[in-house]
Design a protein around this motif. Structure first.
Motif, PDB file in Angstrom:
ATOM      1  N   PHE A  25       0.805  -1.224   0.000  1.00 17.00           N
ATOM      2  CA  PHE A  25       0.000   0.000   0.000  1.00 17.00           C
ATOM      3  C   PHE A  25       0.839   1.275   0.000  1.00 17.00           C
ATOM      4  CE2 PHE A  25      -3.094  -3.014   1.957  1.00 17.00           C
ATOM      5  CZ  PHE A  25      -4.059  -2.924   0.970  1.00 17.00           C
ATOM      6  N   GLU A  28       0.655   3.100  -3.173  1.00 15.14           N
ATOM      7  CA  GLU A  28      -0.709   3.404  -3.631  1.00 15.14           C
ATOM      8  C   GLU A  28      -1.177   4.719  -2.996  1.00 15.14           C
ATOM      9  OE1 GLU A  28      -4.112   3.834  -5.233  1.00 15.14           O
ATOM     10  OE2 GLU A  28      -2.817   2.183  -5.907  1.00 15.14           O
ATOM     11  N   CYS A  31      -4.464   4.903  -0.750  1.00 20.87           N
ATOM     12  CA  CYS A  31      -4.577   4.063   0.439  1.00 20.87           C
ATOM     13  C   CYS A  31      -3.524   4.468   1.468  1.00 20.87           C
ATOM     14  CB  CYS A  31      -4.391   2.584   0.093  1.00 20.87           C
ATOM     15  SG  CYS A  31      -5.676   1.890  -0.979  1.00 20.87           S
ATOM     16  N   LEU A 116      -6.148  -4.341  -4.244  1.00 25.09           N
ATOM     17  CA  LEU A 116      -6.435  -2.902  -4.242  1.00 25.09           C
ATOM     18  C   LEU A 116      -7.874  -2.634  -4.673  1.00 25.09           C
ATOM     19  CD1 LEU A 116      -3.107  -1.495  -5.773  1.00 25.09           C
ATOM     20  CD2 LEU A 116      -3.882  -1.306  -3.400  1.00 25.09           C
TER      21      LEU A 116
END
Length: 213
Positions: A25, A28, A31, A116
């Protein structure tokens, strides 16, 4: 307009697994991992304190397992969506987790992109199931079920409570031979060969209440 990151709590008793999810994460932008818990009790406490959007919940952990933690979160009115991510996909694992209130159920071999997408879907309140789990549940729904008689169901409930043939016969005012005959008939209807399998199938098909466990 900048999208608010999905705030994630990771609950798993293996540090290397938590590290792997955190690293996944980290790249990302939508997130954000806000905390990690090593067991269900920690996850419940952290969820109350930090109010994550999504909790990645392992099932088998010390102190408090995942299903118990999901029930406790629901009891406390936690708003977080729980996404179970585990190595176990048996009926005895999947059904209790979903009934406890899990929004989704994934296996740990799930790919990064799929995970995800699942986190985003869970954050929106959408149900998410891995293909293997979804196929298993659909097979159960489609499987023909022969109805147990009232007496057979009574005996199934008694053996689920640990009663022997003799004890079941005494409670139902039957002979042991009659109880054995009913057992053989319910084995045939459930497609099993022994008491343990009959009880497990009874729970899976909803013939027995999970509270009896």
């Amino acid at each position: 307009m900048t999208e608010t990151p999905i705030r994630i709590l990771i609950a798993d008793d293996h540090p290397i697994v938590r590290d792997g999810f955190r690293g996944m994460f980290a790249t990302e932008p939508h997130c954000e991992v806000i905390a990690e818990a090593a067991n269900g009790a920690e996850a419940v406490a952290m969820a109350q304190a930090l109010h994550p959007d999504v909790i990645l919940m392992d099932l088998r952990m010390p102190v408090m397992g995942g299903v118990e933690a999901i029930r406790e979160l629901a009891r406390k009115g936690a708003a977080a969506r729980v996404l179970v991510i585990t190595t176990y996909d048996t009926d005895q694992d999947v059904r209790p987790a979903i009934e406890a209130g899990a929004t989704g159920y994934l296996l740990k071999d799930t790919g990064r992109d799929e995970l995800l997408r699942a986190v985003r879907a869970a954050a929106r309140g959408e149900a998410v199931l891995s293909p293997a789990v979804a196929n298993r549940m659909m097979s159960q729904l489609r499987a023909p079920r022969e109805q147990l008689s009232d007496r057979e169901l009574e005996i199934l409930k008694l053996i689920a409570d640990g009663a022997s043939n003799k004890e079941a016969a005494k409670q139902l005012f039957l002979s042991e031979a009659t109880v054995k005959t009913h057992l053989l008939r319910l084995y045939a209807k459930l497609g099993v060969n022994d008491r343990a399998a009959a009880v497990a199938t009874g729970f899976r098909r909803g013939l027995l209440d999970l509270e009896q466990r």
